[in-house]
Scaffold this motif. Structure first.
Motif, PDB file in Angstrom:
ATOM      1  N   LYS A 187      26.302  65.947 -34.378  1.00 38.41           N
ATOM      2  CA  LYS A 187      25.570  66.757 -33.388  1.00 38.41           C
ATOM      3  C   LYS A 187      24.456  65.973 -32.692  1.00 38.41           C
ATOM      4  CE  LYS A 187      25.829  71.425 -35.425  1.00 38.41           C
ATOM      5  NZ  LYS A 187      25.020  72.465 -36.080  1.00 38.41           N
ATOM      6  N   ARG A 188      23.869  65.024 -33.420  1.00 42.77           N
ATOM      7  CA  ARG A 188      22.725  64.287 -32.862  1.00 42.77           C
ATOM      8  C   ARG A 188      23.098  63.468 -31.639  1.00 42.77           C
ATOM      9  NH1 ARG A 188      21.857  62.069 -38.578  1.00 42.77           N
ATOM     10  NH2 ARG A 188      21.434  63.989 -39.695  1.00 42.77           N
ATOM     11  N   HIS A 189      24.377  63.230 -31.451  1.00 43.91           N
ATOM     12  CA  HIS A 189      24.818  62.381 -30.333  1.00 43.91           C
ATOM     13  C   HIS A 189      25.208  63.180 -29.089  1.00 43.91           C
ATOM     14  CE1 HIS A 189      24.673  58.881 -32.938  1.00 43.91           C
ATOM     15  NE2 HIS A 189      25.345  59.568 -33.843  1.00 43.91           N
ATOM     16  N   PHE A 190      25.165  64.518 -29.169  1.00 45.05           N
ATOM     17  CA  PHE A 190      25.534  65.330 -28.000  1.00 45.05           C
ATOM     18  C   PHE A 190      24.525  65.122 -26.870  1.00 45.05           C
ATOM     19  CE2 PHE A 190      27.612  68.854 -30.833  1.00 45.05           C
ATOM     20  CZ  PHE A 190      28.707  68.028 -31.026  1.00 45.05           C
ATOM     21  N   ASP A 191      25.038  65.006 -25.644  1.00 48.78           N
ATOM     22  CA  ASP A 191      24.181  64.966 -24.458  1.00 48.78           C
ATOM     23  C   ASP A 191      24.030  66.410 -23.963  1.00 48.78           C
ATOM     24  OD1 ASP A 191      23.097  64.815 -21.900  1.00 48.78           O
ATOM     25  OD2 ASP A 191      24.193  62.999 -21.359  1.00 48.78           O
ATOM     26  N   ILE A 192      22.852  66.977 -24.177  1.00 53.44           N
ATOM     27  CA  ILE A 192      22.625  68.377 -23.830  1.00 53.44           C
ATOM     28  C   ILE A 192      22.632  68.569 -22.312  1.00 53.44           C
ATOM     29  CG2 ILE A 192      21.031  70.347 -24.103  1.00 53.44           C
ATOM     30  CD1 ILE A 192      22.370  69.263 -26.713  1.00 53.44           C
ATOM     31  N   GLY A 216      33.709  74.881 -33.979  1.00 53.34           N
ATOM     32  CA  GLY A 216      32.714  75.794 -33.411  1.00 53.34           C
ATOM     33  C   GLY A 216      33.185  77.237 -33.460  1.00 53.34           C
ATOM     34  N   PHE A 217      34.485  77.431 -33.193  1.00 58.09           N
ATOM     35  CA  PHE A 217      35.066  78.782 -33.187  1.00 58.09           C
ATOM     36  C   PHE A 217      35.201  79.334 -34.612  1.00 58.09           C
ATOM     37  CE2 PHE A 217      38.851  81.502 -33.488  1.00 58.09           C
ATOM     38  CZ  PHE A 217      38.547  82.485 -32.553  1.00 58.09           C
ATOM     39  N   LEU A 218      35.816  78.556 -35.500  1.00 59.82           N
ATOM     40  CA  LEU A 218      36.079  79.058 -36.853  1.00 59.82           C
ATOM     41  C   LEU A 218      34.794  79.248 -37.650  1.00 59.82           C
ATOM     42  CD1 LEU A 218      39.240  76.913 -37.726  1.00 59.82           C
ATOM     43  CD2 LEU A 218      39.187  79.388 -37.375  1.00 59.82           C
ATOM     44  N   LYS A 219      33.845  78.356 -37.486  1.00 59.23           N
ATOM     45  CA  LYS A 219      32.582  78.421 -38.243  1.00 59.23           C
ATOM     46  C   LYS A 219      31.568  79.318 -37.527  1.00 59.23           C
ATOM     47  CE  LYS A 219      29.626  76.843 -41.421  1.00 59.23           C
ATOM     48  NZ  LYS A 219      28.439  77.594 -41.034  1.00 59.23           N
ATOM     49  N   ASP A 220      31.891  79.686 -36.273  1.00 55.37           N
ATOM     50  CA  ASP A 220      30.941  80.433 -35.432  1.00 55.37           C
ATOM     51  C   ASP A 220      29.628  79.652 -35.291  1.00 55.37           C
ATOM     52  OD1 ASP A 220      30.119  82.432 -33.749  1.00 55.37           O
ATOM     53  OD2 ASP A 220      29.382  83.737 -35.338  1.00 55.37           O
ATOM     54  N   SER A 223      25.978  76.168 -31.461  1.00 58.58           N
ATOM     55  CA  SER A 223      25.492  74.915 -30.874  1.00 58.58           C
ATOM     56  C   SER A 223      26.659  73.975 -30.582  1.00 58.58           C
ATOM     57  CB  SER A 223      24.470  74.237 -31.794  1.00 58.58           C
ATOM     58  OG  SER A 223      25.067  73.844 -33.015  1.00 58.58           O
ATOM     59  N   VAL A 224      27.619  73.900 -31.502  1.00 56.30           N
ATOM     60  CA  VAL A 224      28.798  73.045 -31.299  1.00 56.30           C
ATOM     61  C   VAL A 224      29.692  73.642 -30.219  1.00 56.30           C
ATOM     62  CG1 VAL A 224      30.912  72.165 -32.381  1.00 56.30           C
ATOM     63  CG2 VAL A 224      28.740  72.075 -33.622  1.00 56.30           C
ATOM     64  N   PHE A 225      29.919  74.946 -30.302  1.00 61.08           N
ATOM     65  CA  PHE A 225      30.803  75.609 -29.339  1.00 61.08           C
ATOM     66  C   PHE A 225      30.263  75.450 -27.911  1.00 61.08           C
ATOM     67  CE2 PHE A 225      32.696  79.285 -27.160  1.00 61.08           C
ATOM     68  CZ  PHE A 225      34.019  79.126 -27.523  1.00 61.08           C
ATOM     69  N   THR A 226      28.959  75.617 -27.750  1.00 61.40           N
ATOM     70  CA  THR A 226      28.330  75.475 -26.429  1.00 61.40           C
ATOM     71  C   THR A 226      28.446  74.044 -25.921  1.00 61.40           C
ATOM     72  OG1 THR A 226      26.776  77.237 -26.993  1.00 61.40           O
ATOM     73  CG2 THR A 226      26.173  75.824 -25.136  1.00 61.40           C
ATOM     74  N   ALA A 227      28.257  73.070 -26.827  1.00 63.48           N
ATOM     75  CA  ALA A 227      28.362  71.651 -26.433  1.00 63.48           C
ATOM     76  C   ALA A 227      29.761  71.338 -25.909  1.00 63.48           C
ATOM     77  CB  ALA A 227      28.024  70.754 -27.623  1.00 63.48           C
ATOM     78  N   VAL A 228      30.784  71.913 -26.541  1.00 59.79           N
ATOM     79  CA  VAL A 228      32.167  71.689 -26.092  1.00 59.79           C
ATOM     80  C   VAL A 228      32.370  72.272 -24.695  1.00 59.79           C
ATOM     81  CG1 VAL A 228      34.611  72.163 -26.533  1.00 59.79           C
ATOM     82  CG2 VAL A 228      33.071  71.684 -28.452  1.00 59.79           C
TER      83      VAL A 228
END
Length: 669
Positions: A187-192, A216-220, A223-228
């Motif tokens: 997650k630390r490498h995502f470009d917001i 992101g979907f299965l774990k709900d 933050s990950v889902f939005t980044a995708v």
């Protein structure tokens, strides 16, 4: 006509580009390798591919130059290799260059002893540097051959030991904690701001985002889902995406997806079609659907052979200039669009001085929100979208008059497998049978024309000829495509072919000392090393793709040896995944399926087709689907009747059958 060298008879468009060089090039093969040994000459292996910009630059500066050619011909047996046709050779010498220099890339130039062992190399060299290197290494071989042999021995042991994957001592139960260990550092490498990762250049890396979408979907995990979703939106708005013709370039040189390296590769676009289709199934964002369908249309219009297979790549350059085919100056843009030029110019960020300042021209991209444009120009959304569609067609018609980039018209089994899967995915999610028709025709063509008498695959097809023994990725991605075709039409011939190819892999690619499968077949040519492909890159590793195939086919056919092999492979790689999730994303997908279990959804009865169609409208990332009224598959045996029923099984436990998709989905909550 200028004189030609031995490449004039090659099947590869990349090799044919060098057929008129004054360098006395050979293809990799017995003639060149025997000549090197007989004459005790060093071998110069030069590797590239047709859409590689710096490969063309080095050709212009060095390989077309008679002074350089004279040095190369005097001291070396010179071999040109298309890395896309012969990834097995590329793999070995790329690793050698990485050991020598700490980095790699193409063009890749490696100098070897007469027995093929590498002693020196690098990537792109300027003309004078190249001449100096050639003369120095040639002098070393003449004056101090023992020193050259010592270099070779050190390198070859490094190559053979690299990426050695040993079996796991014991296989543990996988949990959400294992996934968290992978995700948190990732997650630390995502470009917001702009999506993707916070670095440049930016590659799409579709398999990364498939894993992250599913997680992101299965774990709900919002933050990950939005980044995708943000990444997919930003890529689709950027210059990396061809806004009027569809299809993605290989990467952007900047961190905003703005300036692409303009070549378009089949493997990127096939994976991106699958990714955007899956993201649309999950989110119902129309922009994702539009990008998937436009990219499919691009593939049909520009990348489809008369046989129904798909070509490999489009060059970055036309008329010797990178990107010339795709960019616009404002005057030319305005002339095409007339009264709509102001609106559409803002829509695509076209400016007088150019948004690609270095070249003072414009790469079409979207930088303004549609709502802001609608407000500024006092129009409604429907008017804007109608104008965009009309003007896109005008711009495309004008662009089609330009000199086109070079087309690499060889067809590769692995990359076609990805495209077949992409079309089958899109046919399922978008309920569009013509995509399936193209996919099934391509698959049938490969099974008819690219199979050896022993039941193995060939890698390549061009001008009616297949000549190169298939590699593990050819099997892995075709098998994956065949499973996807079955899940669309429930015709078990596809699964039978997939099983037959899997058995061939287990007979010819197994390594007795590792759970991993070799990249080359035991039936293939002997090289100085036999490697495994384990890390997922812009294309998932052939081993990770095969592990997923083994798991799915093991469930479909109830074959314990398949599922056990898949489990061994994942267990051996699992400790590496958390160290660098992005480079093991396809393995991470397999891990995700283990943590959340695979839903086996069996549909029977007269309304099978309608149920399957309705199911395609729901996002269930961890599933296999099977069905039909007649079947030999274990999960369907004894379940055939006219009454429509849906069975949900997981971890060898089946729920009571239900009659509707709604009831079935309740089991999956």
């Amino acid at each position: 006509m200028s004189e030609t060298n031995n490449l004039i008879h090659a099947s590869s468009p990349y090799l044919l580009q060098h057929a008129h060089n004054p360098v006395n090039w050979y293809e990799w093969g017995a003639e060149a390798l025997t000549k090197a040994k007989a004459e005790k000459k060093l071998i110069l292996v030069s590797i590239g591919y047709s859409a590689c910009h710096w490969c063309h630059v080095m050709e212009r500066e060095s390989f077309e130059n008679h002074e350089v050619a004279e040095v190369m011909n005097r001291h070396f047996v010179c071999i040109k290799v298309d890395r896309e046709e012969r990834p097995d050779i590329d793999q070995i010498y790329m690793y050698a260059i990485q050991l020598m220099t700490g980095s790699g890339g193409w063009p890749l130039n490696c100098i070897c002893l007469p027995d093929q062992r590498p002693i020196y190399g690098g990537t792109y060299f300027r003309k004078n540097d190249w001449i100096n290197i050639l003369e120095n290494v040639a002098a070393l071989w003449i004056n101090e051959p023992d020193k050259a042999i010592q270099y070779a021995e050190r390198l070859i042991s490094g190559i053979r030991e690299s990426e050695k994957i040993i079996p796991a001592v014991n296989q543990e139960d996988y949990t959400l904690t294992h996934l968290a260990e992978i995700i948190e550092p990732w997650k630390r490498h995502f470009d917001i701001g702009y999506g993707g990762y916070n670095r440049a250049p930016k590659f799409p890396l579709p398999n990364n985002w498939v894993f992250l979408l599913r997680y992101g979907f299965l774990k709900d995990d919002q933050s990950v889902f939005t980044a995708v979703c943000h990444t997919l939106e930003e890529m689709g708005r950027g210059g990396i995406y061809d806004q009027i013709g569809g299809g993605f370039a290989r990467y952007s040189v900047d961190d905003k997806w703005h300036v692409p390296h303009f070549e378009k590769m089949l493997y990127d676009n096939a994976q991106l079609i699958s990714l955007y289709t899956e993201a649309y199934q999950c989110t119902r964002f129309n922009s994702f659907k539009q990008i998937a369908t436009e990219t499919i249309e691009w593939a049909f219009n520009e990348m489809t052979s008369a046989d129904g297979l798909f070509y490999s790549a489009l060059d970055a350059d036309s008329e010797g200039v990178e990107g010339k085919f795709y960019v616009w100056d404002k005057a030319a843009f305005d002339a095409v669009l007339g009264s709509d030029a102001a609106l559409i110019g803002e829509y695509y960020n076209v400016t007088e001085e150019g948004n690609w300042e270095e070249e003072q021209t414009n790469i079409l991209r979207k930088t303004i929100n549609d709502d802001d444009l609608i407000q500024k120009f006092g129009i409604d959304a429907e008017t804007l979208y109608n104008k965009v569609e009309v003007t896109k067609a005008k711009l495309l018609a004008e662009r089609d008059k330009r000199v086109r980039p070079g087309l690499d018209d060889k067809c590769l089994t692995a990359w076609n497998g990805m495209m077949i899967k992409a079309l089958a995915d899109a046919a399922t999610v978008l309920n569009h049978k013509p995509y399936y028709d193209k996919a099934s025709a391509a698959a049938q063509f490969i099974l008819t024309n690219l199979m050896s008498e022993e039941g193995g695959l060939y890698r390549n097809y061009k001008n009616g000829k297949a000549s190169i023994t298939g590699f593990l990725d050819d099997y892995a991605f075709l098998i994956e495509a065949l499973i996807t075709l079955y899940e669309y039409d429930f015709e078990e011939k596809w699964l039978d072919e997939a099983k037959s190819l899997t058995d061939y892999v287990l007979a010819n690619f197994v390594d007795a000392d590792s759970p991993m499968l070799f990249y080359t077949s035991a039936e293939g040519e002997d090289l100085i090393a036999r490697k495994h492909e384990v890390m997922d890159n812009v294309i998932p590793a052939s081993n990770s793709a095969m592990a997923q195939n083994l798991k799915k086919l093991g469930l479909l056919f109830d074959l314990e040896n398949y599922t056990e092999k898949a489990a061994e492979m994942l267990a051996a790689v699992k400790p590496k995944i958390k160290t660098y999730g992005s480079a093991y994303s396809n393995w991470a997908i397999q891990l995700l399926s283990e943590v959340y279990s695979t839903n086996e959804i069996a549909i029977t009865g007269s309304a099978t087709e309608a149920i399957k169609l309705e199911l395609g409208g729901h996002y269930i990332p961890n599933k296999i689907v099977l069905g039909g009224t007649k079947s030999n598959l274990p999960l369907l045996k004894g379940k055939q009747s006219n009454e429509t029923k849906v069975y949900i099984c997981r971890n060898k436990v089946c729920q009571l059958p239900v009659n509707t998709v709604e009831e079935a989905l309740a089991y999956l909550q």
